[in-house]
Scaffold this active site. Structure first.
Site, PDB file in Angstrom:
ATOM      1  N   CYS A  80       3.556  -9.454 -11.053  1.00  0.00           N
ATOM      2  CA  CYS A  80       2.680 -10.065 -11.561  1.00  0.00           C
ATOM      3  C   CYS A  80       2.461  -9.288 -13.469  1.00  0.00           C
ATOM      4  O   CYS A  80       3.127 -11.114 -14.011  1.00  0.00           O
ATOM      5  CB  CYS A  80       1.390  -8.502 -10.885  1.00  0.00           C
ATOM      6  N   HIS A 174       3.214  -9.922  -5.370  1.00  0.00           N
ATOM      7  CA  HIS A 174       3.853  -8.820  -5.271  1.00  0.00           C
ATOM      8  C   HIS A 174       4.653  -8.569  -3.687  1.00  0.00           C
ATOM      9  O   HIS A 174       3.849  -8.809  -2.325  1.00  0.00           O
ATOM     10  CB  HIS A 174       2.857  -7.776  -5.055  1.00  0.00           C
ATOM     11  N   GLU A 176       6.224  -6.701  -2.614  1.00  0.00           N
ATOM     12  CA  GLU A 176       6.542  -5.040  -1.968  1.00  0.00           C
ATOM     13  C   GLU A 176       5.270  -5.151  -0.781  1.00  0.00           C
ATOM     14  O   GLU A 176       5.265  -3.915  -0.394  1.00  0.00           O
ATOM     15  CB  GLU A 176       6.642  -3.955  -3.437  1.00  0.00           C
TER      16      GLU A 176
END
Length: 513
Positions: A80, A174, A176
């Site tokens: 990001c 993202h 994660e």
């Protein structure tokens, strides 16, 4: 042990990056975004990940990585804001997007000949999680697009051609976050296939590393540990005891802010662990210092200072203080890793006196709660201790809102015991991350026995979580809540109304104060 450094630019997801990496069996550590190349070399990482962040790379308040990190010869993955920082550094352009992306989006992976990316090996076109208002609008020289979305043509980029050897990758989404379907696979591709890192981190290796570190720090000095009977302080104490044995002296402080019969229960179940424990009855001291204090921040700081004073009264030659501080405590207390906003101080972090005589040993400081429990299992700590719900260091001081009195503390103790007992007897206790009662500084009108009452309001709280960083309110059965409410109102003098908290974190925190 091979490791990865995560440079924090203030993202709410930075800690999730570290968690996902550890789930792959690779040790990760979070450092500030401004960490210098020299400091990075000292850590000897095998790769670097740049986190997301709330600012813009083109704004006056832009926070940028040290340019020297791109010359370290380490594989780098920007997420990001990290992608935008990479594009900015290498001469690309980043601008505010006319259409922001927050939530799910579908990416299309470029599989044309010559564009195949090791980062997207075995990853199909799929849903990812976006959270950005800016986007890359001009590709930096020496980079190519490897994936795009409906709003971001350059959703994923990487160095290629003459710059391929740099192994620099950027993602606008993202990986994660669990909503990114192949996020874990993508991180594995980067860390294991591209960076060549060997997964060798585990609870066992963490314990071995901490034992060595504790022995070096403490040397032959004596160490004192404040133990509460909770998971964190118990695991910390057993770990330190394993490292230095009789050099450790544990003190259990009854501060008058514990749950019903807590002191007796704690001493009973800690005894088999072989720890050297002294019980300090300091309720009068704590409650005296907290008299008339309503501010939660002041409560925490007073409790922190008083804990240290009590410990100092019980030490002889001790030079170190062990605390069961966890990563969420540190994150919520202060921006130690990046520009994240302080939410509240924790008594065992921000509440400590600046000029305390004892040096800190915090062996669990970089762990999340589920990781602490895994370490505890490796240390042989019984499951009934490890699976106790988290209990705040300041105890009931932050669950009795407003000023504290012995009467209000006793009211809360009685109500909370009923709530927890019912959770256990109904088989719900282990299904929730944490459950507790909160006595509000509010009174309400009621009718009991044909008489008007004007008594206290109690809030019940139960949440589901894995690490305490985010949490959803637990959807407990209505019949169960009705039973608990009925028992509390009928059995606890001083309460005539019970409410159930249905707030998630964020925007609320788990504890009320």
């Amino acid at each position: 042990m091979q490791s990865v450094l995560v440079l924090d630019f203030g993202s709410q997801y930075t800690q999730l990056i570290a968690r996902r990496i550890r789930e792959l069996g690779i040790y990760s550590e979070i450092l500030p975004y401004s960490t210098t190349p020299e400091a990075i070399r000292e850590h000897d990482p095998k790769a670097i990940i740049l986190s997301g962040g709330p600012t813009s790379v083109y704004g006056e308040s832009a926070i940028l990585p040290h340019p020297g990190i791109f010359s370290l010869g380490l594989p780098i993955l920007g997420i990001c804001y990290g992608l935008q920082a990479i594009a900015n550094h290498f001469g690309g352009a980043v601008e505010s997007s006319s259409k922001q992306e927050f939530g799910r989006a579908k990416i299309l992976v470029d599989r044309t000949e010559g564009h195949e990316s090791m980062l997207f090996k075995d990853i199909p076109d799929s849903d990812v999680w976006m959270s950005h208002g800016d986007k890359v609008t001009r590709m930096p020289e020496g980079f190519q697009i490897t994936a795009s979305s409906g709003n971001s043509e350059m959703c994923a980029i990487e160095s290629f051609g003459p710059k391929a050897a740099l192994k620099i990758y950027g993602l606008q989404f993202h990986p994660e976050v669990q909503h990114t379907l192949y996020g874990k696979q993508l991180l594995s591709n980067f860390l294991i296939n591209i960076a060549g890192i060997r997964p060798d981190w585990s609870s066992k290796s963490f314990i071995e590393h901490q034992i060595e570190d504790i022995r070096q720090r403490a040397d032959k000095g004596t160490v004192i540990c404040g133990i509460s009977g909770g998971v964190d302080s118990t695991v910390a104490a057993v770990l330190v005891s394993k490292a230095i044995g009789k050099q450790l002296h544990c003190v259990f402080v009854d501060n008058g802010l514990l749950r019903k019969n807590e002191a007796r229960k704690v001493m009973e179940f800690l005894k088999p662990l072989g720890l050297n424990i002294t019980l300090a009855d300091s309720a009068d001291l704590f409650l005296g210092r907290l008299k008339g204090v309503a501010s939660p921040e002041k409560k925490r700081k007073i409790i922190g200072r008083t804990f240290i004073r009590v410990f100092e009264e019980h030490i002889n030659e001790e030079k170190f203080l062990v605390q069961g501080t966890l990563y969420p405590d540190v994150i919520e207390s202060q921006s130690v890793k990046g520009p994240s906003e302080t939410i509240k101080s924790h008594h065992n972090v921000g509440g400590l006196p600046k000029r305390m005589k004892l040096k800190l040993i915090e062996p669990l400081r970089e762990l999340f709660k589920d990781e602490v429990r895994a370490v505890g299992r490796e240390l042989g700590i019984p499951e009934d201790i490890l699976m106790r719900h988290p209990f705040p260091g300041p105890g009931l001081a932050v669950r009795v809102l407003g000023s504290l009195t012995r009467e209000r503390l006793d009211i809360l103790r009685e109500a909370d015991e009923i709530y927890i007992d019912e959770l256990k007897s109904s088989g719900l206790y282990q299904q929730v991350w944490q459950a507790f009662s909160v006595l509000l500084p509010v009174q309400s009108v009621g009718v009991m026995g044909d008489k008007r009452t004007y008594e206290n309001v109690l809030a019940l709280r139960a949440v589901e979580s894995t690490d305490g960083m985010t949490a959803d309110w637990a959807h407990l059965p209505h019949d169960f809540l009705a039973k608990v409410s009925n028992r509390i109102i009928n059995e606890v003098r001083g309460i005539n109304r019970v409410a159930y908290d249905i707030s998630s974190k964020p925007p609320a925190t788990i504890e009320w104060e």
